[in-house]
Enzyme design. Sequence first.
Site, PDB file in Angstrom:
ATOM      1  N   HIS A 185       7.431   7.325   5.698  1.00  0.00           N
ATOM      2  CA  HIS A 185       6.443   8.024   6.525  1.00  0.00           C
ATOM      3  C   HIS A 185       5.763   7.043   7.458  1.00  0.00           C
ATOM      4  O   HIS A 185       5.435   5.925   7.082  1.00  0.00           O
ATOM      5  CB  HIS A 185       5.402   8.749   5.664  1.00  0.00           C
ATOM      6  CG  HIS A 185       4.775   7.884   4.604  1.00  0.00           C
ATOM      7  ND1 HIS A 185       5.415   7.607   3.424  1.00  0.00           N
ATOM      8  CD2 HIS A 185       3.589   7.249   4.553  1.00  0.00           C
ATOM      9  CE1 HIS A 185       4.641   6.830   2.683  1.00  0.00           C
ATOM     10  NE2 HIS A 185       3.532   6.580   3.345  1.00  0.00           N
ATOM     11  N   GLY A 208       0.787  -1.224   0.000  1.00  0.00           N
ATOM     12  CA  GLY A 208       0.000   0.000   0.000  1.00  0.00           C
ATOM     13  C   GLY A 208       0.822   1.278   0.000  1.00  0.00           C
ATOM     14  O   GLY A 208       0.264   2.366   0.137  1.00  0.00           O
TER      15      GLY A 208
HETATM   16  P1  5GP Z   1       1.190   5.474   1.615  1.00  0.00           P
HETATM   17  O1  5GP Z   1       0.048   5.007   0.738  1.00  0.00           O
HETATM   18  O2  5GP Z   1       2.432   5.717   0.788  1.00  0.00           O
HETATM   19  O3  5GP Z   1       1.454   4.585   2.802  1.00  0.00           O
HETATM   20  O4  5GP Z   1       0.728   6.830   2.260  1.00  0.00           O
HETATM   21  C1  5GP Z   1       0.799   8.046   1.593  1.00  0.00           C
HETATM   22  C2  5GP Z   1      -0.184   8.956   2.268  1.00  0.00           C
HETATM   23  O5  5GP Z   1       0.125  10.274   1.893  1.00  0.00           O
HETATM   24  C3  5GP Z   1      -1.635   8.697   1.887  1.00  0.00           C
HETATM   25  O6  5GP Z   1      -2.384   8.382   3.056  1.00  0.00           O
HETATM   26  C4  5GP Z   1      -2.075  10.007   1.247  1.00  0.00           C
HETATM   27  O7  5GP Z   1      -3.404  10.342   1.592  1.00  0.00           O
HETATM   28  C5  5GP Z   1      -1.068  10.997   1.777  1.00  0.00           C
HETATM   29  N1  5GP Z   1      -0.762  12.087   0.876  1.00  0.00           N
HETATM   30  C6  5GP Z   1      -0.425  11.999  -0.438  1.00  0.00           C
HETATM   31  N2  5GP Z   1      -0.173  13.204  -0.945  1.00  0.00           N
HETATM   32  C7  5GP Z   1      -0.331  14.092   0.086  1.00  0.00           C
HETATM   33  C8  5GP Z   1      -0.182  15.506   0.184  1.00  0.00           C
HETATM   34  O8  5GP Z   1       0.145  16.220  -0.770  1.00  0.00           O
HETATM   35  N3  5GP Z   1      -0.447  16.054   1.397  1.00  0.00           N
HETATM   36  C9  5GP Z   1      -0.794  15.319   2.487  1.00  0.00           C
HETATM   37  N4  5GP Z   1      -1.023  15.963   3.636  1.00  0.00           N
HETATM   38  N5  5GP Z   1      -0.931  13.977   2.419  1.00  0.00           N
HETATM   39  C10 5GP Z   1      -0.708  13.376   1.237  1.00  0.00           C
END
Ligand code: 5GP
Length: 113
Positions: free
Chosen positions: A99, A92
């Site tokens: 992060h 995911g």
């Molecule tokens: P991953 O899917 O990689 O574990 O999580 C990435 C997260 O980053 C997602 O939950 C998504 O909603 C968040 N996200 C993506 N782009 C942005 C952004 O430009 N600003 C913020 N605040 N969150 C973001």
Amino acid sequence: MVADCIFCSIVAGEIPADVVATTETAVAFRDLHPQAPLHVLVIPRTHVANAAELADREPETVAELVRVARQVTGDAGHDSYRMVLNTGEEAGQSVFHAHLHVLAGRVQAWPPG
Ligand code: 5GP
Ligand code: ZN
């Protein structure tokens, strides 16, 4: 800073974010698409692809992400929260700057989806 990395741009202040905490090595801001009443991402200022790479390069920063998660949830009045480190597309991960997801404010199912 890595070009085309959205989280590097947030660390640099080039893209707005709802920042809730900052330290020397980490920044915490609200997720754009929250999956819980409190959904914060805690990221290292350094660009690395995932948490394992961060552990290799800056192990102390991994601990810092966890400390910031505790601080942010505590400040919001939550003593129960979930921390998630998606690593790899199948798990995911969609942003390849490490992060820590921090989710709180609702009962959370196990196993996760
Ligand atoms: P991953 O899917 O990689 O574990 O999580 C990435 C997260 O980053 C997602 O939950 C998504 O909603 C968040 N996200 C993506 N782009 C942005 C952004 O430009 N600003 C913020 N605040 N969150 C973001
Ligand atoms: Zn980055």
